[in-house]
Write a protein that holds these residues in place. Structure first.
Motif, PDB file in Angstrom:
ATOM      1  N   SER A   1     -81.537 -22.086 -34.196  1.00 54.29           N
ATOM      2  CA  SER A   1     -80.845 -21.163 -33.159  1.00 54.29           C
ATOM      3  C   SER A   1     -82.369 -20.529 -32.656  1.00 54.29           C
ATOM      4  N   ASP A   2     -82.599 -20.325 -31.453  1.00 51.62           N
ATOM      5  CA  ASP A   2     -83.724 -19.944 -30.998  1.00 51.62           C
ATOM      6  C   ASP A   2     -83.393 -19.412 -29.335  1.00 51.62           C
ATOM      7  N   SER A   3     -83.203 -18.144 -28.987  1.00 53.12           N
ATOM      8  CA  SER A   3     -82.763 -18.112 -27.455  1.00 53.12           C
ATOM      9  C   SER A   3     -83.997 -18.395 -26.448  1.00 53.12           C
ATOM     10  N   GLU A   4     -85.317 -18.209 -26.936  1.00 51.37           N
ATOM     11  CA  GLU A   4     -86.477 -18.503 -26.176  1.00 51.37           C
ATOM     12  C   GLU A   4     -86.562 -20.024 -25.663  1.00 51.37           C
ATOM     13  N   GLY A   5     -86.238 -20.969 -26.827  1.00 51.64           N
ATOM     14  CA  GLY A   5     -86.357 -22.275 -26.798  1.00 51.64           C
ATOM     15  C   GLY A   5     -85.115 -22.857 -25.819  1.00 51.64           C
ATOM     16  N   ILE A   6     -83.847 -22.270 -25.769  1.00 51.98           N
ATOM     17  CA  ILE A   6     -82.695 -22.760 -24.810  1.00 51.98           C
ATOM     18  C   ILE A   6     -83.334 -22.071 -23.382  1.00 51.98           C
ATOM     19  N   ASP A   7     -83.712 -20.799 -23.314  1.00 48.70           N
ATOM     20  CA  ASP A   7     -84.301 -20.485 -21.840  1.00 48.70           C
ATOM     21  C   ASP A   7     -85.219 -21.502 -21.304  1.00 48.70           C
ATOM     22  N   ILE A   8     -86.238 -21.995 -21.850  1.00 51.18           N
ATOM     23  CA  ILE A   8     -87.154 -22.809 -21.438  1.00 51.18           C
ATOM     24  C   ILE A   8     -86.562 -23.988 -20.860  1.00 51.18           C
ATOM     25  N   GLN A   9     -85.552 -24.787 -21.668  1.00 49.44           N
ATOM     26  CA  GLN A   9     -84.889 -26.062 -21.325  1.00 49.44           C
ATOM     27  C   GLN A   9     -83.913 -25.639 -20.111  1.00 49.44           C
ATOM     28  N   LEU A  10     -83.257 -24.603 -19.899  1.00 55.48           N
ATOM     29  CA  LEU A  10     -82.618 -24.372 -18.780  1.00 55.48           C
ATOM     30  C   LEU A  10     -83.625 -23.928 -17.506  1.00 55.48           C
ATOM     31  N   GLU A  11     -84.738 -23.403 -17.633  1.00 55.89           N
ATOM     32  CA  GLU A  11     -85.568 -23.290 -16.598  1.00 55.89           C
ATOM     33  C   GLU A  11     -86.087 -24.520 -15.957  1.00 55.89           C
ATOM     34  N   LYS A  12     -86.413 -25.551 -16.858  1.00 57.39           N
ATOM     35  CA  LYS A  12     -86.849 -26.724 -16.445  1.00 57.39           C
ATOM     36  C   LYS A  12     -85.956 -27.473 -15.753  1.00 57.39           C
ATOM     37  N   GLY A  13     -84.317 -27.243 -16.264  1.00 56.62           N
ATOM     38  CA  GLY A  13     -83.384 -28.142 -15.769  1.00 56.62           C
ATOM     39  C   GLY A  13     -83.160 -27.664 -14.221  1.00 56.62           C
ATOM     40  N   ARG A  14     -83.189 -26.235 -13.840  1.00 58.12           N
ATOM     41  CA  ARG A  14     -82.966 -25.739 -12.794  1.00 58.12           C
ATOM     42  C   ARG A  14     -84.261 -26.102 -11.846  1.00 58.12           C
ATOM     43  N   ALA A  15     -85.458 -26.069 -12.103  1.00 51.26           N
ATOM     44  CA  ALA A  15     -86.633 -26.652 -11.340  1.00 51.26           C
ATOM     45  C   ALA A  15     -86.306 -27.742 -10.858  1.00 51.26           C
ATOM     46  N   LEU A  16     -85.745 -28.887 -11.657  1.00 55.44           N
ATOM     47  CA  LEU A  16     -85.666 -29.997 -11.493  1.00 55.44           C
ATOM     48  C   LEU A  16     -84.585 -30.266 -10.306  1.00 55.44           C
ATOM     49  N   ALA A  17     -83.599 -29.439 -10.796  1.00 55.09           N
ATOM     50  CA  ALA A  17     -82.429 -29.667  -9.634  1.00 55.09           C
ATOM     51  C   ALA A  17     -82.952 -29.127  -8.187  1.00 55.09           C
ATOM     52  N   ALA A  18     -83.532 -28.035  -8.392  1.00 57.83           N
ATOM     53  CA  ALA A  18     -84.209 -27.479  -6.844  1.00 57.83           C
ATOM     54  C   ALA A  18     -84.998 -28.634  -6.121  1.00 57.83           C
ATOM     55  N   SER A  19     -85.822 -29.327  -7.023  1.00 59.02           N
ATOM     56  CA  SER A  19     -86.576 -30.234  -6.255  1.00 59.02           C
ATOM     57  C   SER A  19     -86.031 -31.227  -5.945  1.00 59.02           C
ATOM     58  N   ARG A  20     -84.661 -31.840  -6.394  1.00 56.56           N
ATOM     59  CA  ARG A  20     -84.013 -33.081  -6.085  1.00 56.56           C
ATOM     60  C   ARG A  20     -82.986 -32.590  -5.200  1.00 56.56           C
ATOM     61  N   ASP A  21     -83.004 -31.275  -4.686  1.00 60.58           N
ATOM     62  CA  ASP A  21     -81.500 -30.764  -3.777  1.00 60.58           C
ATOM     63  C   ASP A  21     -80.211 -30.996  -4.543  1.00 60.58           C
ATOM     64  N   PHE A  22     -80.175 -30.801  -5.939  1.00 59.80           N
ATOM     65  CA  PHE A  22     -78.939 -31.090  -6.623  1.00 59.80           C
ATOM     66  C   PHE A  22     -78.425 -29.823  -6.711  1.00 59.80           C
ATOM     67  N   GLU A  23     -76.993 -29.618  -6.657  1.00 60.95           N
ATOM     68  CA  GLU A  23     -76.304 -28.480  -6.694  1.00 60.95           C
ATOM     69  C   GLU A  23     -75.712 -28.007  -8.486  1.00 60.95           C
ATOM     70  N   VAL A  24     -76.310 -27.306  -8.903  1.00 57.76           N
ATOM     71  CA  VAL A  24     -76.212 -26.992 -10.451  1.00 57.76           C
ATOM     72  C   VAL A  24     -74.522 -26.258 -10.365  1.00 57.76           C
ATOM     73  N   VAL A  25     -73.626 -27.117 -10.868  1.00 63.73           N
ATOM     74  CA  VAL A  25     -72.237 -26.498 -11.297  1.00 63.73           C
ATOM     75  C   VAL A  25     -71.913 -25.722 -12.412  1.00 63.73           C
ATOM     76  N   ARG A  26     -72.555 -26.249 -13.429  1.00 72.16           N
ATOM     77  CA  ARG A  26     -72.409 -25.595 -14.742  1.00 72.16           C
ATOM     78  C   ARG A  26     -73.644 -25.883 -15.648  1.00 72.16           C
ATOM     79  N   GLU A  27     -73.932 -25.088 -16.693  1.00 74.72           N
ATOM     80  CA  GLU A  27     -75.033 -25.118 -17.660  1.00 74.72           C
ATOM     81  C   GLU A  27     -74.060 -25.125 -18.755  1.00 74.72           C
ATOM     82  N   TYR A  28     -74.596 -25.956 -19.788  1.00 67.90           N
ATOM     83  CA  TYR A  28     -73.804 -26.246 -21.188  1.00 67.90           C
ATOM     84  C   TYR A  28     -75.025 -26.126 -22.306  1.00 67.90           C
TER      85      TYR A  28
END
Length: 531
Positions: free
Chosen positions: A19-46
């Protein structure tokens, strides 16, 4: 009319083992950046924080919810930072693929929206699994080697010890894994002393709870829980308290089968012992003894409950007791009978007429009383009886001949026996080495081993016998016997009474008997002193 553009719906999944909130935040940020670059609509984060990549994603995990949503077609693509965030095997990837959800990694190594991407994903996952299994195998081999040196693997720390972290060990220049944990270590010492002195498991647990002690805190029970007979039994069976480490760690996260572990199955552990190995072995032998009650019932709250026996209906039958004593001894004159012979006859007659252990009652209402276990023969006040018996015990243990009551439990040759035990254990190990190197044959090895094991059993038996704590030990010879008695727990007091005497209770008859003098009280009891 221009048709409405359809956006690819995406879900972002993040997972880490620790458990480490910083590691989770980095993973989510990378995912959001990819979604924006590919014009994906993020409907939910798990998010699964603190979930191993090897663990099954059972109901209640974010992955399980994501899989359900994938089957319901709530998104089209799953974005993860790296493929191993899904898991260390193909099962997680295959489950999502079956649910028609394509996986895309933020680092670009996998894109299941293409055929080549799916092929690469299978290859990369297989390689990751192989690397993880190789690391796991190395870790197991390394831990096994450390165990042979007496260093345990991390895990739940036994009550009475504190885990020394790797950093602390480096600072101390020592490989010791545990250190004593103050009052808890004293609790463990007291548990062994009390049990080897004859106190029941329930009595030990009750005394600990009365003193406000609790087990080690857990996530489920942050304050710990009260001790129980089962908890006390586990402590007595645990070889760690004798600084002994089983050579083989339990497999698949299971617990040790403590009943099957012997000193031969262990190596000396690199931490301070709370008890001697022979004391641990003696406790185990006592727990396994066939004559020991395995289910003694609830812990006793009063001094004499379950110890004294009922003498039957009516008051003490002096004439019948004397007649029984004359019959047993063959004498013709009751004046010639000794107090011991009369007491033995009283116990024999009581066992014929009833003999049930007495029960305590009324404590909740503030009226402590004793009664026949059958509820038929008598009921009498408890506090006067307790006080009278305590006075008898203190007087007996203060007498000039009190030392005669002690059994010779302290072996004068204990040091020599311990040295012989160490020598024989070394001989046993050398025999195994000689067999492995081909210096002796199998038949010769078996013949010598049988002889060494016989000697080992004999020496251990002598040491274990010496480890049994005499319940009278701390009282006989004490400068102030009364103060020493009052300092004992209820369980220890009951063990002393059980070692000293058998008590038969009779009815006190009619009338007010609140303030009976000692002479009258003695006339309502039959006491057989143990030699």
């Amino acid at each position: 009319m221009t048709p409405k553009k359809h956006h690819t719906r995406a879900a972002i999944y993040a997972r880490q083992s620790v458990s480490d909130s910083e590691g989770i935040d980095i993973q989510l940020e990378k995912g959001r950046a990819l979604a924006a670059s590919r014009d994906f609509e993020v409907v939910r984060e798990y998010v699964d924080d603190g979930v191993s990549g090897y663990a099954a994603r059972e109901e209640g995990t974010a992955f399980a919810q994501m899989l359900d949503d994938a089957r319901a077609r709530r998104f089209d693509v799953v974005i993860v930072r790296k493929l191993d965030r899904l898991g260390r095997s193909l099962s997680a990837l295959e489950a999502l693929t079956t649910a028609k959800a394509q996986v895309v990694t933020a680092d670009g190594e996998v894109d299941l929206t293409t055929v080549n991407g799916r092929l690469m994903a299978n290859l990369l996952t297989s390689v990751a699994r192989a690397e993880s299994e190789t690391k796991a195998e190395r870790r197991v081999n390394r831990n096994n080697a450390r165990r042979e040196d007496g260093i345990p693997t991390s895990g739940r720390v036994p009550y009475g010890y504190r885990w020394i972290t790797t950093k602390e060990r480096a600072e101390r220049g020592s490989d010791e894994a545990y250190e004593l944990d103050g009052e808890r270590a004293a609790d463990v010492r007291g548990i062994f002393d009390a049990f080897l002195a004859g106190v029941t498991l329930g009595g030990i647990a009750r005394d600990l709870n009365t003193a406000g002690r609790r087990t080690i805190a857990t996530k489920r029970h942050p304050e710990g829980v009260p001790f129980s007979p089962t908890t006390v039994r586990r402590i007595l069976m645990n070889p760690y308290y004798a600084a002994l480490l089983p050579r083989e760690a339990p497999k698949d996260g299971a617990h040790y089968d403590q009943g099957q572990i012997t000193a031969d199955d262990c190596v000396p552990g690199l931490w301070p012992a709370i008890v001697k190995p022979e004391e641990w072995s003696a406790a185990k032998a006592r727990l396994a003894h066939p004559e020991r009650k395995t289910s003694p019932g609830p812990a006793r709250r009063w001094l004499l409950s379950g110890l004294a026996i009922c003498g039957g209906h009516g008051q003490r039958d002096h004439a019948a007791i004397a007649a029984r004593a004359l019959e047993a001894t063959g004498r013709s004159d009751a004046a010639e009978l000794t107090p011991q012979e009369i007491a033995e006859a009283a116990v024999a007659l009581a066992e014929e007429r009833c003999g049930m252990a007495i029960r305590a009652g009324g404590g909740e209402a503030g009226i402590h009383s004793y009664r026949c276990g059958s509820m038929r023969h008598f009921m009498r006040r408890g506090h006067p009886l307790d006080d009278f018996i305590e006075r008898l015990v203190i007087a007996r243990l203060s007498a000039d001949d009190a030392a005669d009551l002690l059994l010779d439990r302290e072996r004068p040759d204990a040091e020599a026996l311990s040295a012989e035990l160490t020598r024989l254990e070394a001989v046993r190990r050398e025999l195994g080495d000689d067999r492995d190197e081909g210096l002796i044959g199998r038949a010769e090895y078996q013949r010598r081993l049988k002889r060494v094991d016989a000697k080992l059993g004999e020496v251990r038996g002598k040491l274990e016998k010496g480890a049994v704590v005499e319940p009278l030990r701390d009282l006989v010879g004490a400068e102030d016997v009364r103060a020493a008695w009052e300092a004992l727990t209820l369980g220890r007091k009951r063990a002393v009474i059980e070692a000293l005497m058998t008590i038969v209770m009779h009815s006190v008859g009619q009338g007010n008997r609140r303030n009976m003098p000692d002479a009258a009280m003695a006339g309502t009891l039959s006491i057989l002193w143990h030699a």
